[in-house]
Design a protein around this motif. Structure first.
Motif, PDB file in Angstrom:
ATOM      1  N   LYS A 106     -28.001 -40.445  36.220  1.00  0.00           N
ATOM      2  CA  LYS A 106     -28.537 -41.488  35.737  1.00  0.00           C
ATOM      3  C   LYS A 106     -28.403 -42.930  35.990  1.00  0.00           C
ATOM      4  N   ARG A 107     -27.640 -43.134  36.168  1.00  0.00           N
ATOM      5  CA  ARG A 107     -27.181 -44.867  35.786  1.00  0.00           C
ATOM      6  C   ARG A 107     -25.990 -45.330  37.769  1.00  0.00           C
ATOM      7  N   ALA A 108     -26.401 -44.282  38.440  1.00  0.00           N
ATOM      8  CA  ALA A 108     -26.190 -44.777  39.988  1.00  0.00           C
ATOM      9  C   ALA A 108     -26.859 -44.069  40.906  1.00  0.00           C
ATOM     10  N   GLU A 109     -28.316 -43.858  40.638  1.00  0.00           N
ATOM     11  CA  GLU A 109     -29.232 -43.588  40.979  1.00  0.00           C
ATOM     12  C   GLU A 109     -29.474 -44.603  42.384  1.00  0.00           C
ATOM     13  N   GLY A 110     -29.440 -44.042  43.228  1.00  0.00           N
ATOM     14  CA  GLY A 110     -29.505 -44.978  44.473  1.00  0.00           C
ATOM     15  C   GLY A 110     -28.225 -45.438  44.813  1.00  0.00           C
ATOM     16  N   LYS A 111     -27.156 -45.148  44.658  1.00  0.00           N
ATOM     17  CA  LYS A 111     -26.011 -45.127  44.996  1.00  0.00           C
ATOM     18  C   LYS A 111     -25.088 -44.577  45.910  1.00  0.00           C
ATOM     19  N   LYS A 112     -23.952 -45.235  46.772  1.00  0.00           N
ATOM     20  CA  LYS A 112     -23.725 -44.396  47.785  1.00  0.00           C
ATOM     21  C   LYS A 112     -22.614 -43.801  46.962  1.00  0.00           C
ATOM     22  N   GLU A 137     -13.450 -27.405  43.641  1.00  0.00           N
ATOM     23  CA  GLU A 137     -15.292 -27.761  44.513  1.00  0.00           C
ATOM     24  C   GLU A 137     -16.454 -27.120  44.174  1.00  0.00           C
ATOM     25  N   THR A 138     -15.955 -26.047  44.002  1.00  0.00           N
ATOM     26  CA  THR A 138     -17.336 -25.252  43.688  1.00  0.00           C
ATOM     27  C   THR A 138     -18.388 -25.068  42.054  1.00  0.00           C
ATOM     28  N   LEU A 139     -17.362 -26.590  41.958  1.00  0.00           N
ATOM     29  CA  LEU A 139     -18.206 -27.106  40.274  1.00  0.00           C
ATOM     30  C   LEU A 139     -18.893 -28.080  40.474  1.00  0.00           C
ATOM     31  N   PHE A 140     -18.839 -28.445  41.989  1.00  0.00           N
ATOM     32  CA  PHE A 140     -19.557 -30.075  42.230  1.00  0.00           C
ATOM     33  C   PHE A 140     -20.242 -29.432  43.685  1.00  0.00           C
ATOM     34  N   THR A 141     -20.237 -28.022  44.049  1.00  0.00           N
ATOM     35  CA  THR A 141     -20.691 -28.451  45.332  1.00  0.00           C
ATOM     36  C   THR A 141     -22.593 -29.096  44.893  1.00  0.00           C
ATOM     37  N   PRO A 142     -23.463 -28.466  44.251  1.00  0.00           N
ATOM     38  CA  PRO A 142     -24.941 -29.248  43.943  1.00  0.00           C
ATOM     39  C   PRO A 142     -24.470 -30.399  44.637  1.00  0.00           C
ATOM     40  N   PHE A 143     -23.503 -31.402  44.367  1.00  0.00           N
ATOM     41  CA  PHE A 143     -23.668 -33.047  43.608  1.00  0.00           C
ATOM     42  C   PHE A 143     -23.821 -33.251  46.546  1.00  0.00           C
ATOM     43  N   CYS A 174     -23.121 -35.678  48.144  1.00  0.00           N
ATOM     44  CA  CYS A 174     -22.466 -36.853  47.955  1.00  0.00           C
ATOM     45  C   CYS A 174     -20.666 -36.619  48.871  1.00  0.00           C
ATOM     46  N   GLU A 175     -19.833 -38.061  49.281  1.00  0.00           N
ATOM     47  CA  GLU A 175     -18.704 -37.718  49.861  1.00  0.00           C
ATOM     48  C   GLU A 175     -17.298 -36.786  49.239  1.00  0.00           C
ATOM     49  N   LYS A 176     -16.515 -36.506  49.539  1.00  0.00           N
ATOM     50  CA  LYS A 176     -15.540 -35.734  48.767  1.00  0.00           C
ATOM     51  C   LYS A 176     -14.183 -35.679  48.631  1.00  0.00           C
ATOM     52  N   ILE A 177     -13.649 -36.313  48.113  1.00  0.00           N
ATOM     53  CA  ILE A 177     -12.192 -36.088  48.673  1.00  0.00           C
ATOM     54  C   ILE A 177     -11.199 -36.661  47.840  1.00  0.00           C
ATOM     55  N   ARG A 178     -10.018 -35.579  48.158  1.00  0.00           N
ATOM     56  CA  ARG A 178      -8.685 -34.789  47.722  1.00  0.00           C
ATOM     57  C   ARG A 178      -7.597 -35.715  48.230  1.00  0.00           C
ATOM     58  N   ILE A 179      -7.397 -36.674  46.871  1.00  0.00           N
ATOM     59  CA  ILE A 179      -6.499 -37.667  46.773  1.00  0.00           C
ATOM     60  C   ILE A 179      -4.722 -37.668  46.011  1.00  0.00           C
ATOM     61  N   SER A 180      -3.711 -38.242  45.831  1.00  0.00           N
ATOM     62  CA  SER A 180      -3.367 -38.344  44.329  1.00  0.00           C
ATOM     63  C   SER A 180      -2.769 -39.500  45.073  1.00  0.00           C
ATOM     64  N   ALA A 181      -3.261 -40.950  43.896  1.00  0.00           N
ATOM     65  CA  ALA A 181      -3.189 -42.059  43.085  1.00  0.00           C
ATOM     66  C   ALA A 181      -1.733 -41.985  42.969  1.00  0.00           C
ATOM     67  N   LYS A 182      -1.451 -41.521  42.481  1.00  0.00           N
ATOM     68  CA  LYS A 182       0.165 -41.477  41.784  1.00  0.00           C
ATOM     69  C   LYS A 182       1.185 -41.418  42.911  1.00  0.00           C
ATOM     70  N   LYS A 183       0.927 -40.247  44.001  1.00  0.00           N
ATOM     71  CA  LYS A 183       1.710 -40.198  45.511  1.00  0.00           C
ATOM     72  C   LYS A 183       1.225 -40.210  46.502  1.00  0.00           C
ATOM     73  N   ARG A 184       0.551 -41.667  46.286  1.00  0.00           N
ATOM     74  CA  ARG A 184      -0.434 -42.377  47.201  1.00  0.00           C
ATOM     75  C   ARG A 184      -0.872 -41.639  48.503  1.00  0.00           C
ATOM     76  N   LEU A 185      -1.452 -40.277  48.351  1.00  0.00           N
ATOM     77  CA  LEU A 185      -1.724 -39.369  49.279  1.00  0.00           C
ATOM     78  C   LEU A 185      -3.259 -39.365  49.435  1.00  0.00           C
ATOM     79  N   ASN A 186      -3.628 -39.261  50.893  1.00  0.00           N
ATOM     80  CA  ASN A 186      -4.610 -39.135  51.624  1.00  0.00           C
ATOM     81  C   ASN A 186      -5.993 -41.258  51.192  1.00  0.00           C
ATOM     82  N   THR A 187      -5.192 -42.123  50.644  1.00  0.00           N
ATOM     83  CA  THR A 187      -5.195 -43.041  50.562  1.00  0.00           C
ATOM     84  C   THR A 187      -6.271 -43.498  51.696  1.00  0.00           C
ATOM     85  N   GLU A 188      -6.084 -43.380  53.103  1.00  0.00           N
ATOM     86  CA  GLU A 188      -6.242 -43.863  54.378  1.00  0.00           C
ATOM     87  C   GLU A 188      -8.149 -43.156  54.565  1.00  0.00           C
ATOM     88  N   MET A 189      -8.006 -42.351  53.893  1.00  0.00           N
ATOM     89  CA  MET A 189      -9.203 -41.384  53.505  1.00  0.00           C
ATOM     90  C   MET A 189      -9.687 -42.203  52.966  1.00  0.00           C
TER      91      MET A 189
END
Length: 470
Positions: free
Chosen positions: A328-334, A354-360, A362-377
């Motif tokens: 609701k608050r992010a309408e029109g945002k990336k 990911e199936t829980l968020f299939t209807p959305f 938007c760009e979807k990314i898998r990361i691990s902030a603690k392990k620094r995984l996929n930060t380049e993505m």
């Protein structure tokens, strides 16, 4: 309006001590004053007769004592930054030498320059227009490659050229319309109303395009706002610290640790992003925490990009409630949906997540902030969401709020012209004198941008924001 006849001086390099310092002197007496304290090492040379643009090694004297060895560069009017005779004295960067040299210049007839006075004189002497002068300040303040390219393009006159073209077309037509008024008794039409309408529509499109570019230009100049949102303990603060490469935010297993907005900037591939870590969103009876959550929603509305973090190991039972609130608050945002803590999940669990968020959509990314995984993505996704043109230098992009306001006013005026020329409009066709008035109003606001229409108050407000010495 003409520039003052005073000869001004200032330190043009950053304050404090350093390897060298440059003291700039500009005005009618610049060369004569500098000659009284600077002696060329080569006795055959004199500062007064030194060729324009040449550099001379010499000595600065304080009475009978030597203050410093220095270099003097002479620029002759009108071929200088200010359009006046200018001397730049390059000395050693001692604070004492800088201050004493300024004192010697003042004793001989100079005065200390006001903030932005060198650039103001360049504007008053016709070396640049107002939009170019403001771009000088933006260029100095630029902290990213994108902001630098944008300011440099405007300083070179890209924006000015576009405005001059618009004004020239409007001036031609308003001249013909006003000529008609001189022959009103003879009922002649020098300006074709159909052609005027076509021109007005084309000008409206150009002005509208310039005005619409302000959102991007402002983001490039000040940083693209990115809000980090999600529930408590999903890893927002950890991700912020990772992006900034420092421990900016407190990381804790305790829910509700972040109760206020934490903000900082980072440069990614030449573009500045302004990351905002917000309070975790959840249902709570804590009054203070609820205040922080409300601020989170406000930041979502202000952001251009929303990073929505989800804890892949613990999808909340309130996910539907949270989804409704954020979307609701992010309408029109990336929106970039980030599944965090993937280092703790199996491939099968990730697929279920990911199936829980299939209807959305938007760009979807898998990361691990603690392990620094996929930060380049994540960085690539941010650049994609920012939608930065590949060749900013070839695009005219507005980044100044004053310019944007003037463009909006000129857009309103030209729309009145179009309505007044449209026989299908609810309003009656405008007479020549009213058309002329609206076109002149459009010209006025476009002229405010370049400085063709200006007041001392406007000039004072603009140049007061410059640093001394520029």
């Amino acid at each position: 309006m003409t520039a003052t006849q005073d000869t001004i001086c200032a330190v043009s390099t950053p304050a404090g001590y350093g390897g060298i310092a440059v003291i700039r002197v500009s005005g009618e007496q610049a060369v004569a004053i500098c000659r009284t304290l600077f002696t060329p090492r080569d006795k055959q040379r004199q500062l007064l007769t030194q060729p324009a643009g040449s550099v001379c090694l010499g000595t600065i004297t304080d009475g009978n004592a030597t203050l410093d060895d220095a270099m003097a560069t002479v620029f002759r009017a009108p071929h200088s930054f200010t359009g006046e005779d200018t001397v730049e004295l390059s000395c050693h960067g001692s604070v004492y030498i800088q201050q004493r040299l300024l004192q010697l210049l003042i004793e001989r007839g100079c005065r200390i320059a006001a903030p932005g006075e060198f650039t103001q004189r360049a504007f008053l002497n016709g070396k640049m227009d107002m939009s170019q002068a403001e771009a000088v300040a933006d260029l100095i303040a630029s902290t990213s490659a994108a902001a630098h390219r944008l300011a440099f393009s405007q300083m070179r006159g890209g924006f000015s050229d576009e405005l001059k073209s618009l004004r020239a077309q409007l001036v031609d037509f308003v001249s013909l319309i006003e000529l008609e008024l001189d022959f009103s008794e003879e009922d002649v039409e020098f300006a074709s109303r159909e052609k005027l309408k076509e021109l007005a529509i084309a000008i409206r499109q150009k002005i509208s395009r310039l005005a619409n570019s302000f959102e991007l230009g402002n983001a490039l100049k000040n940083g693209i706002p990115v809000a980090l949102v999600g529930e408590t303990n999903v890893g927002k603060s950890t991700l912020l610290n990772l992006l900034l490469n420092e421990e900016k935010a407190i990381v804790s297993d305790i829910h509700g640790t972040t109760r206020d907005v934490i903000e900082d900037v980072v440069n990614i591939q030449g573009v500045t992003f302004r990351f905002i870590d917000t309070a975790g969103i959840r249902k709570t009876a804590d009054t203070v925490e609820n205040m922080g959550i409300e601020r989170s929603f406000q930041q979502i509305e202000k952001a251009s990009i929303v990073l929505w973090l989800v804890d892949g190991t613990n999808v909340s039972e309130h996910i539907e409630w949270l989804t409704e609130k954020i979307l609701k608050r992010a309408e029109g945002k990336k929106i970039i949906l980030i599944f965090n803590k993937i280092d703790k999940l199996s491939d099968e669990e990730l697929e279920i997540l990911e199936t829980l968020f299939t209807p959305f959509d938007c760009e979807k990314i898998r990361i691990s902030a603690k392990k620094r995984l996929n930060t380049e993505m994540l960085q690539k996704a941010l650049m994609k969401a920012a939608q930065i043109p590949q060749q900013i230098s070839n695009d005219v992009i507005v980044s100044n709020a004053r310019h944007y306001e003037a463009l909006q006013h000129s857009l309103t005026a030209i729309e009145r012209v179009i309505d007044g020329l449209n026989p299908d409009s609810a309003q009656p066709l405008l007479s020549g004198d009213l058309l002329s008035q609206d076109i002149r109003e459009c010209l006025h606001y476009l002229g405010e941008i370049t400085g063709e229409i200006s007041t001392d108050e406007i000039l004072g407000n603009i140049f007061a924001k410059f640093c001394i010495g520029k």
